[in-house]
Each structure stands twice: as C-alpha cells, then as structure tokens.
Design a protein around this motif. Structure first.
Motif, PDB file in Angstrom:
ATOM      1  N   VAL A 197      35.541 -11.891  17.773  1.00  0.00           N
ATOM      2  CA  VAL A 197      36.624 -11.534  18.674  1.00  0.00           C
ATOM      3  C   VAL A 197      37.833 -10.973  17.921  1.00  0.00           C
ATOM      4  O   VAL A 197      38.650 -10.251  18.487  1.00  0.00           O
ATOM      5  CB  VAL A 197      36.989 -12.757  19.567  1.00  0.00           C
ATOM      6  N   SER A 222      35.179 -22.326  23.184  1.00  0.00           N
ATOM      7  CA  SER A 222      35.171 -20.886  23.437  1.00  0.00           C
ATOM      8  C   SER A 222      36.518 -20.253  23.090  1.00  0.00           C
ATOM      9  O   SER A 222      37.568 -20.789  23.432  1.00  0.00           O
ATOM     10  CB  SER A 222      34.876 -20.630  24.912  1.00  0.00           C
ATOM     11  N   ASN A 262      32.259  -8.063  12.949  1.00  0.00           N
ATOM     12  CA  ASN A 262      30.952  -8.385  13.533  1.00  0.00           C
ATOM     13  C   ASN A 262      29.871  -8.564  12.478  1.00  0.00           C
ATOM     14  O   ASN A 262      28.686  -8.642  12.794  1.00  0.00           O
ATOM     15  CB  ASN A 262      30.552  -7.327  14.571  1.00  0.00           C
ATOM     16  N   GLU A 301      31.629 -16.347  17.782  1.00  0.00           N
ATOM     17  CA  GLU A 301      32.452 -15.495  18.649  1.00  0.00           C
ATOM     18  C   GLU A 301      33.906 -15.461  18.166  1.00  0.00           C
ATOM     19  O   GLU A 301      34.571 -14.435  18.293  1.00  0.00           O
ATOM     20  CB  GLU A 301      32.380 -16.015  20.084  1.00  0.00           C
ATOM     21  N   ALA A 351      29.360 -19.717  20.012  1.00  0.00           N
ATOM     22  CA  ALA A 351      30.778 -19.658  20.383  1.00  0.00           C
ATOM     23  C   ALA A 351      31.661 -19.677  19.132  1.00  0.00           C
ATOM     24  O   ALA A 351      32.726 -19.053  19.097  1.00  0.00           O
ATOM     25  CB  ALA A 351      31.144 -20.814  21.311  1.00  0.00           C
ATOM     26  N   PHE A 384      30.470 -17.304  24.889  1.00  0.00           N
ATOM     27  CA  PHE A 384      30.372 -16.184  23.954  1.00  0.00           C
ATOM     28  C   PHE A 384      29.908 -14.952  24.714  1.00  0.00           C
ATOM     29  O   PHE A 384      29.189 -15.047  25.703  1.00  0.00           O
ATOM     30  CB  PHE A 384      29.412 -16.489  22.809  1.00  0.00           C
ATOM     31  N   TYR A 385      30.330 -13.824  24.225  1.00  0.00           N
ATOM     32  CA  TYR A 385      29.961 -12.573  24.883  1.00  0.00           C
ATOM     33  C   TYR A 385      29.645 -11.496  23.840  1.00  0.00           C
ATOM     34  O   TYR A 385      28.594 -10.872  23.896  1.00  0.00           O
ATOM     35  CB  TYR A 385      31.110 -12.110  25.788  1.00  0.00           C
ATOM     36  N   LEU A 386      30.541 -11.332  22.870  1.00  0.00           N
ATOM     37  CA  LEU A 386      30.317 -10.302  21.851  1.00  0.00           C
ATOM     38  C   LEU A 386      29.079 -10.605  21.014  1.00  0.00           C
ATOM     39  O   LEU A 386      28.468  -9.699  20.455  1.00  0.00           O
ATOM     40  CB  LEU A 386      31.549 -10.191  20.934  1.00  0.00           C
ATOM     41  N   CYS A 387      28.717 -11.881  20.910  1.00  0.00           N
ATOM     42  CA  CYS A 387      27.525 -12.305  20.172  1.00  0.00           C
ATOM     43  C   CYS A 387      26.245 -12.094  20.967  1.00  0.00           C
ATOM     44  O   CYS A 387      25.158 -12.256  20.425  1.00  0.00           O
ATOM     45  CB  CYS A 387      27.577 -13.816  19.908  1.00  0.00           C
ATOM     46  N   SER A 388      26.369 -11.833  22.243  1.00  0.00           N
ATOM     47  CA  SER A 388      25.188 -11.961  23.108  1.00  0.00           C
ATOM     48  C   SER A 388      24.344 -10.689  23.173  1.00  0.00           C
ATOM     49  O   SER A 388      24.804  -9.588  22.888  1.00  0.00           O
ATOM     50  CB  SER A 388      25.656 -12.313  24.524  1.00  0.00           C
ATOM     51  N   SER A 407      21.184 -13.951  21.147  1.00  0.00           N
ATOM     52  CA  SER A 407      22.144 -13.185  20.338  1.00  0.00           C
ATOM     53  C   SER A 407      21.478 -12.090  19.514  1.00  0.00           C
ATOM     54  O   SER A 407      20.292 -12.187  19.172  1.00  0.00           O
ATOM     55  CB  SER A 407      22.884 -14.153  19.407  1.00  0.00           C
TER      56      SER A 407
END
Lengths: 274, 274, 274, 274
Positions: free
Chosen positions: C163, D72, C167, C159, C156, C6-10, C199
């Motif tokens: 994605v 993911s 959000n 996410e 995830a 996950f990235y956008l959640c982080s 997050s």
C-alpha cells in the motif's frame, strides 16, 4: 456447515435450563453439583477413606474409574468390574451418589443398573454407538468434551444422546489442547458461558485433569464457578503419591476441604449455593 | 511421561520397515499403496463407476464407508451393512482390494470376513475396546490419526493393536486441528518423517479429508509423497455434487487420473514406484 | 470480518504472478529461488566457507543475520552492523545475492543500501511502522509468516508494504505453532497452495526453522517444492556444533549439496527448474 | 531450552510480589487495578463521557488508543498524536490515571512524558528494540501477551524490559489463539496462576478483547479475578455501535457499572479489594 448439528440441546428448542433432580441437589439450578473421588478405584480402604472425605467436605457424588482409557496399553487399565462394589459400597456407607465411566457397549446395562450417573470420557465423546446406547436409557449421563472439540461438536455429541430419548445429560468441560505448556490441557473457561448461551444443558468443570498438578486445581475451580459452571468434578485420593493413575493432580482430603471452603465463597459471590 | 507409551511399534523393537504384502503391492517398500473411492457407499452404479475409475488410474484398494461417523446425528449415517455387497461386488468386478471403516465391536467379525482392510477412523483412534478387538485378528488395519493426537499418542494407539498380536497396521495421517482456516484440517506433513523415524509401521496420507476442497487434493498428495508417505487415500466420486457426504472434496474420475499422473512423477523423483 | 483486509496482494487485483527479476533467477516463474546460509553472521571464515558451499550447490542468495531476535535477552543477539561487511564480502566473492533481517527502523536505510533483499522476521510480521517504512523503498522484501498468523493476516501484513508503493514482496512460510511436539513448529504446507490461490505474490518455504533438527530439513524441503513453493530458505553452517544460534537445524555443506540434488529431482517432477 | 530465558522476572530472583504504587491503588497487593476506556480515542465528548463513567464505577486508569495496530491497512488506524490531549484532559477532569499503546520508537519519549502507563500490544510482545527502549525509562509498562506466546516467552519478553533497568512491568493476559470458535481468542485463565507461580510481576486480564462480544465480558472478568488476576482492562465506549474499532465488545457505561459490582463481590470472595 449450513445447518446446526444440534437442536434438542439448544435454547431455541428449550429456553429454560434443564434440571436434573438428585434429591440432595438439583443440577441446573443455583445449586452446584460436586463430584469427587479418585481417578481409579483401587482398594476398599482407598474408596472408603475418600468417600468419607468427600462427604465431610460437602460433596454429592463419589467418582471412581473401573475402566481407565489410558494412552499407553502398558499403563494401569483399572480394576474393571471387580471394582464396582468397592465404589458402590463406599458411596452407600457415606450416603453419596455414584458415577463411573463406561467405555464399552457390553458394560452399559450392568453399570446403568448399578451407579447413579454414567460418564463418557473425552476420548469417547464421538463414539456414536456408545452415545446412542446411552440415549436409550433413563439415566443421567455426564459427557466430557473432547480435547479438541469445538463447543458445537460437543453439543452435537450430546444431541446423539438426546435424539434417542434421554435428555438427562450433564456436560463437562475438561480442558482443551493448545500450544500451552505447564498445564496438561488449557481449561477453556469461555466454554461455560458459551454452552449456557447455546444450550439448556448444565455444564460442570473438571479442574483436576487439565491442571495435571494439585497446586492449580483450586484456582481453576474458583474461576469455573465464577464463570457460571453448574458444578465441579475433582480428583481426590487419600495418598496421591501411591495412586495408580493421575496421582500428581489429586488432592488429599485436607486440600479438598480447603478447596470446598474457597469455592463456597466464590459461589456465594455469583449467586450459587453449595 | 517417564516411559514411552509404545514399544512394539518402535524402531528400537524392529529396525526394519514392516511390509504388508497385498500381492499387487507391498506396502512399506518402495511401492506406494493407493486407496480411493467415495466417502460413503451409496448405490451400485456409484460404486461400479468409481471402481472402474480407480482401477483405470492405477489404484489398488476401493474404499467406501458403510457406517459414517458424522458430527451431527441428522447427517447421512451411511447405508450400514446393506452397502457391504455393493462395495465388495464393485471391487471384485474390477479386481481391487477393499477397505471400510468399522466403528462398532459387533460388526468386527462380519467385516473382517468380508473386506481386505479394516479402517479405524479419527474419532475412534483411542477407542480401546475396538482397537484391542482388531488386535486379535489376522487382518490389516488402517488406523487414522486423531485430529489432535500427538504422534506419540498415535503410535500408542497402534500399540493397542500390536500388543494383542496383530502387527498388520497401516497408519494414516489425515490432518490436524489448528487455528488455520480455509482447509478443514492442517495436513501435518511433518508427521510422515517423524513416524518413519520412530516406528517401522507404514504411513499413508489422506489429502482429501483435510483439504475439504477438491482443488487442493492433488497438491497435498504430491507433498505427502515427496515427504515419504507410503501411499495415499483419496476420495473419488462419479458425481460429487450429488454425494451424500463430503462431496466438496471428492475428485471426479478425470481429476483422479490427473492426480495419479502427477503423483507418479513425484514418486519417481523420490525413488518410489506407483 | 466483513471486508477482506488485502486487495493489492490479491489475485482479483492482479491475476498474473508477480515476478521479481534477480537476473540469475526470476522468482515467481518456474525458476526456484534458493536462499541459504547461517542463522547468524559470526566470522569471516564462517561466511566465506558457507558462501562457497551455497554457490557450489546452486544457491542464489546468501543469508546471514546481523540482528537476531531471540526469545531470551541472554541469548546471542548477533554481531549487529559489524557483521554487515562479512556478509557482503562473502557474497561478492562467490557472486551471490544477499539477504538479512531488519528489525529496527533506524537500520532500514543503511541495510537497504547494502543488501539485495531485506527480511522481516516472524515476530515482526505485524510491526506496522517497520512494514510501512519498507513499503517506501524500491527493494525486495521477504516477509515471514507469524507463528500463528492466518494466511489472511499474512497477506494483510504484506498489504502494508504494497500500500506504500513497494510491490516487490516475497512471502515465506516458516511453520506454525500447534500442539505438535518434536518439530519446533509444524510446517504448514497447505499455506503454499492457499497463498497461490489468494495472491499473486511468490511464496518460499523455510524448512530449517520449523524442523529444529537437520535430519528433517531435506524431507520438508521436498514436500514444499512438491506443493508449489517458489523457493527455499535453508540454514547452512560449516560447523553447526559451534554455531552461536540454531546450530541443531543447520546443514553442513555436504548435506546442503545432497538436499539440492534431491530437491532438483522433485522440482523437475512438478515442472520447476533449479 | 536448557536454560530459562528469564531471571529478573522470576520468583527465584525475587520471591515477593512486585508492587507498583499508583497512590490510589497499589498493584501487586490485594488491591485490584481497573483500567477502562475505549479501544481508540475518537473525540472529546467520547473521552469525557467515558472518563466520567470509568470514575463513577470505581476505575483507576483511563485507556484510549492513539495508534491502533490493525490487521488491515484499510481499517481505522487511530488519531495519532492528535488524540493525546483528548485522553489526558478527560483523565485529568475525572482524576484518573492514563494508559496508551506505544508502537513506535519515535513516540516513546513523548508518550512517556505524557501518560502514566505505556502499553505494549500483543503484536509487539517480541519487538525487542521497543522493549529495550521502554526498559530504559522509569515508567510503568503494561505488556500484553502475544496471541500464541507461551508463558515462558511472555516472561522472557518482560525480561527484555527488566534487563535494561525498568522493573515496573505489569503483565496482561488477553486470550490465546486456539481452534475454538465464537470467542475471538480463548481467555487463558491458567496463565494467571502460572505467572504468579513463576514470577513476582503482577498480571491483569483483558476480558474484552478475547470475548469479541460484550455479553461475555463480565463473566470472563469474574473468572479472571477468581483465578487471582491483579486487575482488569475493560473496553468501555459511550456508543459502541458508532465506535471506529472494536465496538462489538465494548460495554456501555451502565454495563460497566454492573460488571464492577459483580466483580467486587467475586473480589471479596477471594480476598481482594476493589
């Protein structure tokens, strides 16, 4: 953990399998070790009948608990040292080896002088004073996996014995605690190849304790042998319905004989002998 | 299981909470017991500095392990009996009570004569010879929950102490083993109301050991107090980065002071005092 | 896993907490969001009585399941779309927001046009087609943690929504499956600080579902708020003994009022408002 | 739970094993069903090479995922419908049956018309709209156990298919989530005899997914067959190091051939044929 908690147990230290030579059977070779008998020693007749059945079916070691670690203080705790001769005499009568559990430092010397293998139960897998004391003996020790121990913790517990000088250690998988119901514990078959990959020590499977029900014991035993276990530890009792502990999962002699026949076939299929 | 494995521990046997009177604090009442200190006793300065910090923040009991049960035989095992005076002297200097873990039957008498509370660690929760021996004393015992013990097994282990005559038992939840990662163990907050429903014994929470990381300790501590825990057991070390064991989860004195301030507010919100 | 799933959640992507502004309450700030109501919508009277109770106690959102994912196909499966107006009308009457679970892609559009928050249940935490569809909406989604999902898997799953562009995600811890008995699931309080560390998304706690018993709900709720949860999701039913699902863990209006009073005190102690 | 959540799946309802007749092999008899192939369909060459290897080793069904449910959203999600012909053509060329996973209601009809067995993955074990839709087909469904589903929940999920009229259900054990490390999941061998006791449905074992490492697959496969599994589902890939998903646990054709030889011996030892 930055450093592995075991070294003397590892394949890095000793690539070849450790072999324990009990004359009739060499544990850690293609030969399988069969330990069988009641959860607890109860009487002369019980032990004698069981020993005859274990021998007749091809078993090597007679088991029988003297001191039973029980969840409840109100459950039968075993006959204690009074049961020792019942175990020894029945085994001698039928030319079997002996194993019993030791829980207490004060009993180590006496039991080590009397039986062929000392067992450490799951609840004591991390009883370090006990493990260290057993490490000072020249005596085979069967170490059962704790109910929620990782395989690394299991091997680290064995390391406490080896580090004191005793490398005659046999490991025993006995089921892990999961969310799963029906079985008392989930037999962790994956631990067998994993231990063989990480360690040179032999590993047995106890299919009785985890099943909690005699009808599943043979199936789990066969799975364990197919997965490469070096032997089995099986509960056998001449009259399970009268057993003072764990009767529900004990096999009667006839069932044990059938189990041995079935296991022998699977053993042959994976290049092991029994 | 057809019969409950505990009775003397149960609310049926004794509906009112058991109170242990340590003069400064009565455990099992609205007052919270705070135990704090390093995982292991290491030096005079370490103990003295920690004791001062524990006292200053309002703690009652100084902890410090002499014998450390460690997964690996190669990890620091504690100073042993040599550390005892370091613990006692630091506590006396700051007017604190003392607690230390006992693993070995041979140390029971000596430790019982020297410290105020004897601790049984998770790995020994079902070390029955040890529990029975502690049951014969007139000494408070803090019993930690095994990492995969059910609450019934936890109470049954306490029963081994009570059945021998010692009812001065304090339970301690320290996290259970689950699939969860990040935390070393999953703090089982639900065990607190459950123990209070089933038993009259007080129960503390150890938020340090399960967190494995100092940044989470205060949060878990507050959750435990909100859930009704009768106190806390916290790892405090003057210089965690130099600790010989468990430094990662130890609070420095300033962090412990902050934790105590925050916990005090939550305690007030649920009718407890600190 | 070599790469975080996950990235956008982080927190790395977005250091500040995500705030969902529901006018009366801003989730993700110091304000707590309280969702309450029955497991399943059953009747007009049930919904109206519950809505009045939720409002009177200070709740913000009325919950009520239309489609109930049940372990057994023979259990009550919910009223389906027929229940939708019962939920909406009761909420409107008492000036509450609404939430209901969506299980099926074909219902997404209709429900998204009718309620304020769409819920994804534990069983569907990794139903990726559903998550992606919800990601295409401009609508708050409450995502419940799977019963054995790690926190990384949980994030995830979120996410998958982010994605796609949405959000507005609220996470909800609802208990994990462990060996522990008594509680239906073990409330994983540690997930709350862990999610907050990893997050920026808000996380609620559902103390009802895991308790499985109304007597424990308030205690677990307080623990969750003390641990930093951004709100609660509570089962309330005017007559739990007649509930078509999950009655055992439902609070009656009077119990919910008491819970809210107790939670308000704990909230104040940790700097939150209700 | 006062009432069992399944009935049509149970031995009480139907004492005799359910047999699915695929002409070359009758699942649910002494014959074992072997499903093998890559995790994901990637290319024509990959599928053709794999199909040849599966056929040569004695396998019956070619597997290949079109839609891959991945933790993911940034992992490879499969070729989607574009991969369907690659799967079908490779299977036809080598006279194999086909299986692929269905995640989405909208794909059910198309896939049901194209492949021989539809697979429901672990994450969708309780995706009830999907299960019900599959229940309306006259098509074999392979249902994988959820990673933390009890055996009763597993059978209750199957019941959702049977209750709609489709009794052509094959269960598949694929490992459960425990605290254990090394293996990705713990293969629950005990589920095999348990399912056979409670249900008339056949059950396969997937030893690849839980192992997460090709070196353990054969051992776990043999254990499963020894425990009575009705077949196996194995990941095979011509060049695992280049696989777009799950390469680490995939066998190359030569390893698969060896596995089949070893499994055949164990099968013979327990009265099964391959």
């Amino acid at each position: 953990m930055t450093q592995k908690p075991f070294y003397l147990c590892s394949r890095e230290y000793k690539p070849d399998p450790t072999v324990l030579d009990f004359e009739k059977v060499k544990v850690g070779t293609e030969q399988l070790l069969i330990i069988a008998g009641p959860c607890a020693v109860e009487s002369e007749e019980q032990m004698s009948t069981t020993a005859a059945a274990v021998k007749a079916a091809g078993g090597h070691v007679l088991r029988g608990g003297l001191f039973k670690p029980r969840t409840s203080p109100y459950s039968f705790q075993g006959l204690g040292m009074e049961g020792l001769n019942l175990l020894i005499d029945a085994a001698k009568e039928h030319n079997l080896l002996t194993i019993t559990e030791v829980m207490d430092l004060e009993h180590v010397e006496k039991l080590a002088g009397s039986v062929d293998i000392l067992q450490v139960g799951s609840r004591n897998m991390q009883n370090y004073p006990l493990l260290r004391q057993l490490g000072k003996l020249d005596k085979p020790v069967l170490l059962k996996r704790g109910l929620s121990a990782t395989v690394e913790e299991f091997l680290a517990a064995a390391e406490y014995i080896l580090v004191e000088g005793n490398n005659k250690v046999i490991l025993c998988e006995r089921g892990i605690r999961t969310f799963q119901n029906h079985f008392r514990f989930t037999p962790d078959i994956s631990a067998i190849p994993l231990v063989h990959e990480l360690s040179h020590l032999p590993i047995l499977l106890d299919p009785s304790h985890c099943s909690g029900n005699s009808s599943w014991v043979s199936t789990i035993a066969k799975a364990g042998i197919a997965a490469g276990a070096d032997g089995l530890m099986i509960e056998v009792h001449p009259s399970p319905e009268q057993a003072l502990s764990d009767g529900q999962q004990s096999l009667v002699p006839g069932q044990f004989l059938t189990l041995m026949k079935e296991v022998r076939k699977v053993a042959g299929a994976v290049g092991r002998t029994l």
